[in-house]
Write an enzyme that holds these catalytic residues in place. Sequence first.
Site: not given
Ligand code: DX5
Ligand code: ZN
Length: 217
Positions: A37, A8, A175, A68, A66, A137, A35, A33
């Site tokens: 947000m 990620s 994740d 969010m 991903h 999650m 993210d 990956h």
């Molecule tokens: C959190 C993200 C994850 C995050 C995971 O909302 O969806 O992808 O980057 O990070 P680690 O592996 O550090 O928990």
């Molecule tokens: Zn993620």
Amino acid sequence: MSHLVAPSLLAADFANLASEVEMINDSEADWLHLDIMDGLFVPNISFGFPVMEAVRDLSSKPLDVHLMIVDPDRYLERFREAGASNLTVHFEACRNLHRTVTEIRRLGMKAGVTLNPHSPVILLKDILPYIDMVLLMTVNPGYGGQTFIPGSFNKIGELRSMIDEGGFDVMIEVDGGVDLHNAPMLVHAGVDVLVAGNTVFSSSDPAEVIRKLKQPV
Ligand code: DX5
Ligand code: ZN
């Protein structure tokens, strides 16, 4: 099929994004990956299209995106143009989930659905025939570096049974809080794809950590 590993990027050094993506390119990682947000669905804002397009131009690995964000239908095509191979939306953020995943597939991407830790896997029963993967999650979404929620193992087992008994071609991705200790147990429990942020990027040798996460169990 052996399991996949998707580092990620959220945990990477954004001042040196090009070298971080090159490290991933040269590693045994399967996907990258990303993210996204929006500060509404989750209490944090990450990055948007300009950063994603720069990563697309640098990355030789498929982009596993991903979302969010609330109401993701507004942006499905933009994410395809920005380089997404896999596009995963939250169950909790979609009012018409079947329409959303059908559109993601029509646009040529793999469609994924994400469940927050509080959402039971039975919610996915009627959508499994229409999707390519489930992202469970294993922390509350919004931040990297959180602690894995142990009850997630029960959810993985339940989902594995639902998928296998239904004969669906759906991958299970996890994740949040994935590390070298729990990774083999997760794969053993039936996970197909491990996402890992801090475990990879806070190491002094991220490529070696990726190699270890890839080890067969
Ligand atoms: C959190 C993200 C994850 C995050 C995971 O909302 O969806 O992808 O980057 O990070 P680690 O592996 O550090 O928990
Ligand atoms: Zn993620």
